[in-house]
Scaffold this active site. Structure first.
Site, mmCIF file in Angstrom:
data_model
loop_
_atom_site.group_PDB
_atom_site.id
_atom_site.type_symbol
_atom_site.label_atom_id
_atom_site.label_comp_id
_atom_site.label_asym_id
_atom_site.label_seq_id
_atom_site.Cartn_x
_atom_site.Cartn_y
_atom_site.Cartn_z
ATOM 1 N N HIS A 71 -18.216 -9.665 74.740
ATOM 2 C CA HIS A 71 -19.338 -8.849 74.251
ATOM 3 C C HIS A 71 -19.683 -7.715 75.214
ATOM 4 O O HIS A 71 -20.365 -6.767 74.832
ATOM 5 C CB HIS A 71 -20.559 -9.723 73.934
ATOM 6 C CG HIS A 71 -21.385 -10.132 75.110
ATOM 7 N ND1 HIS A 71 -21.387 -11.413 75.599
ATOM 8 C CD2 HIS A 71 -22.264 -9.441 75.872
ATOM 9 C CE1 HIS A 71 -22.244 -11.489 76.622
ATOM 10 N NE2 HIS A 71 -22.784 -10.300 76.805
ATOM 11 N N ASP A 116 -16.050 -15.852 73.396
ATOM 12 C CA ASP A 116 -16.611 -14.687 74.086
ATOM 13 C C ASP A 116 -15.987 -14.519 75.470
ATOM 14 O O ASP A 116 -16.609 -14.754 76.506
ATOM 15 C CB ASP A 116 -18.127 -14.840 74.193
ATOM 16 C CG ASP A 116 -18.813 -13.589 74.724
ATOM 17 O OD1 ASP A 116 -18.169 -12.520 74.744
ATOM 18 O OD2 ASP A 116 -19.996 -13.688 75.108
ATOM 19 N N SER A 210 -24.295 -11.162 82.073
ATOM 20 C CA SER A 210 -23.236 -11.408 81.099
ATOM 21 C C SER A 210 -21.866 -11.186 81.711
ATOM 22 O O SER A 210 -21.649 -10.255 82.474
ATOM 23 C CB SER A 210 -23.384 -10.479 79.898
ATOM 24 O OG SER A 210 -24.321 -10.961 78.987
#
EC number: 3.4.21.4
Length: 253
Positions: A71, A116, A210
């Site tokens: 992502h 992911d 992230s």
């Protein structure tokens, strides 16, 4: 861990991702409830940068390959990307290296956040040292309750716009996939086969962490992925499970 609340949907859209059932990936932030640290304690940690600004974290797998979250690499051009390695600060020190290419997992879904994970190939090799080291990939998931740590330069509270310049970390405990999906927590069927969770009271990864490393037993067990808010009770941080995605990383590195 890396979690946006629904009010941050505009940020996710700006970064090219869609939002799974109101649960957002973290794209810019800080460790919640963490402690400032130095890169020598987490020498595999890198800052992934877009146009010179910190965007996500990542982990050094080989001298030319970085593991991060898929992502983090949506709707972005390779020419705008670089990494900084070997520094406790995302904006100075260490070395910066341009990205030559990247590959997202073919099965990644922005709606469900399944698979992911991504690999980044660097334009030149990193020189390993006390502050730049690779980390091995987990071959099996750690047991429920196992000690782990997560590091990054993400925001220190849900929805915050500012990030720290110095690397932060928190100690957390693994929450197994089955337990994370159970009625003990609030996610239910949103937890998929390629995910693992971790939690500690008042501690979490947040926006900007992230793609960064969840480490347990000296190996990379997770990649910071998504969650509900940051350090929200009843909602552990959710990570891509490295053990479940290891074969893909090895094949594409």
């Amino acid at each position: 861990m890396l979690k946006f609340v629904i009010l941050l949907s505009a940020v996710a859209c700006a970064l090219g991702g869609t939002i799974p059932e109101g649960l957002l990936p973290q794209l810019d932030g800080r460790i919640v409830g963490g402690t400032a640290t130095t890169i020598s304690s987490f020498p595999w940690q890198i800052s992934l940068q877009r146009s010179g600004s910190h965007s996500c974290g990542g982990s050094i797998y080989t001298d030319r390959v970085i593991v991060t979250a898929a992502h983090c690499l949506q709707s972005v051009s390779t020419s705008s990307l670089q990494i900084r390695a070997g520094s406790s600060y995302w904006n100075s020190g260490g070395v910066t290296v341009k990205v030559s290419s990247f590959k997202n997992h073919e099965g990644y879904s922005a709606r469900t956040m399944v698979n992911d994970i991504a690999v980044i190939r660097l334009s030149s090799s990193l020189s390993f040292s006390s502050t730049i080291k690779s980390i091995s990939l987990a071959s099996s998931n750690p047991p429920n309750g196992a000690a782990a740590s997560v590091s990054g330069w993400g925001t220190q509270s849900s929805g915050s716009n500012s990030i720290p310049s110095q690397l932060q970390y928190v100690n957390v405990n693994i929450v197994s996939q089955s337990r994370c999906a159970s009625s003990t927590y609030g996610y239910g069927s949103d937890i998929r086969d390629t995910m693992i969770c971790a939690a500690a009271s008042g501690k979490d990864a947040c926006q900007g962490d992230s793609g960064g490393p969840l480490v347990s037993g000296g190996v990379l067990v997770g990649v910071v992925s998504w969650g509900q808010g940051c350090a929200y009770s009843n909602y552990p941080g959710v990570y891509a499970s490295v053990a479940d995605l290891r074969a893909w990383v090895v094949r594409n590195a």
